[in-house]
Design a protein around this motif. Structure first.
Motif, mmCIF file in Angstrom:
data_model
loop_
_atom_site.group_PDB
_atom_site.id
_atom_site.type_symbol
_atom_site.label_atom_id
_atom_site.label_comp_id
_atom_site.label_asym_id
_atom_site.label_seq_id
_atom_site.Cartn_x
_atom_site.Cartn_y
_atom_site.Cartn_z
ATOM 1 N N VAL A 14 0.848 -1.187 0.000
ATOM 2 C CA VAL A 14 0.000 0.000 0.000
ATOM 3 C C VAL A 14 0.888 1.241 0.000
ATOM 4 N N HIS A 15 0.748 2.038 -1.035
ATOM 5 C CA HIS A 15 1.490 3.288 -1.164
ATOM 6 C C HIS A 15 0.641 4.414 -0.591
ATOM 7 N N GLU A 16 1.274 5.318 0.122
ATOM 8 C CA GLU A 16 0.566 6.447 0.725
ATOM 9 C C GLU A 16 1.277 7.737 0.344
ATOM 10 N N ASP A 74 -1.124 -1.460 -12.451
ATOM 11 C CA ASP A 74 -0.650 -1.416 -11.074
ATOM 12 C C ASP A 74 -0.824 -0.016 -10.512
ATOM 13 N N ALA A 75 -0.273 0.217 -9.337
ATOM 14 C CA ALA A 75 -0.444 1.508 -8.659
ATOM 15 C C ALA A 75 0.108 2.668 -9.474
ATOM 16 N N ASP A 76 1.091 2.415 -10.334
ATOM 17 C CA ASP A 76 1.647 3.503 -11.145
ATOM 18 C C ASP A 76 0.584 4.199 -11.981
ATOM 19 N N SER A 83 -1.012 8.776 -11.746
ATOM 20 C CA SER A 83 -1.373 9.849 -12.678
ATOM 21 C C SER A 83 -2.735 10.437 -12.331
ATOM 22 N N VAL A 84 -3.638 9.601 -11.850
ATOM 23 C CA VAL A 84 -4.942 10.091 -11.385
ATOM 24 C C VAL A 84 -4.731 10.996 -10.173
ATOM 25 N N ALA A 85 -3.919 10.549 -9.238
ATOM 26 C CA ALA A 85 -3.640 11.350 -8.038
ATOM 27 C C ALA A 85 -2.987 12.676 -8.411
ATOM 28 N N ILE A 135 -2.954 4.105 -2.328
ATOM 29 C CA ILE A 135 -2.948 3.412 -3.618
ATOM 30 C C ILE A 135 -2.270 2.051 -3.449
ATOM 31 N N PRO A 136 -3.054 0.971 -3.379
ATOM 32 C CA PRO A 136 -2.439 -0.349 -3.223
ATOM 33 C C PRO A 136 -1.951 -0.920 -4.549
ATOM 34 N N ASP A 137 -0.876 -1.698 -4.468
ATOM 35 C CA ASP A 137 -0.473 -2.606 -5.538
ATOM 36 C C ASP A 137 -1.014 -3.956 -5.096
ATOM 37 N N PHE A 138 -2.002 -4.469 -5.791
ATOM 38 C CA PHE A 138 -2.567 -5.762 -5.406
ATOM 39 C C PHE A 138 -1.544 -6.873 -5.647
ATOM 40 N N SER A 139 -1.772 -8.019 -5.063
ATOM 41 C CA SER A 139 -0.856 -9.150 -5.195
ATOM 42 C C SER A 139 -0.572 -9.434 -6.668
ATOM 43 N N ALA A 140 0.733 -9.681 -6.954
ATOM 44 C CA ALA A 140 1.223 -9.991 -8.302
ATOM 45 C C ALA A 140 1.110 -8.808 -9.263
ATOM 46 N N HIS A 141 1.006 -7.589 -8.731
ATOM 47 C CA HIS A 141 0.930 -6.385 -9.545
ATOM 48 C C HIS A 141 1.966 -5.383 -9.055
#
Length: 88
Positions: free
Chosen positions: A3-5, A23-25, A29-31, A42-48
């Motif tokens: 989880v990115h904050e 992925d979170a990247d 851009s939305v943020a 912004i989470p990176d889900f498993s395997a992403h």
């Protein structure tokens, strides 16, 4: 799940969820396009993205994200956005 904050957690919290093929990247851009004082989760889900764990199911990812949010005390999410499709 990683989880990115970004930002100050005192600001309104915005949860940004990426679609399965990205992925979170892509959500950064939305943020970046949202002006104002917000705290982005912004989470990176498993395997992403940066997460190398095995993806098992959407339910397991949702349960893990909810547990993470509760553990951090983030129970006052002001906005949740789910990006559909690819952002390039």
């Amino acid at each position: 799940m990683i989880v990115h904050e970004y930002g100050d957690s005192a600001y309104p919290k915005v949860l940004l969820l990426h679609p399965m093929l990205t992925d979170a990247d892509c959500m950064r851009s939305v943020a970046n396009s949202m002006k104002g004082n917000y705290f982005f989760i912004i989470p990176d889900f498993s395997a992403h993205g940066e997460d190398t764990d095995v993806y098992r199911s959407g339910k397991e990812e949702a349960d893990a994200l909810l547990a993470c949010l509760k553990k951090k005390g983030y129970t006052d999410i002001a906005l949740m956005m789910v990006q559909h499709g690819l952002v390039m």
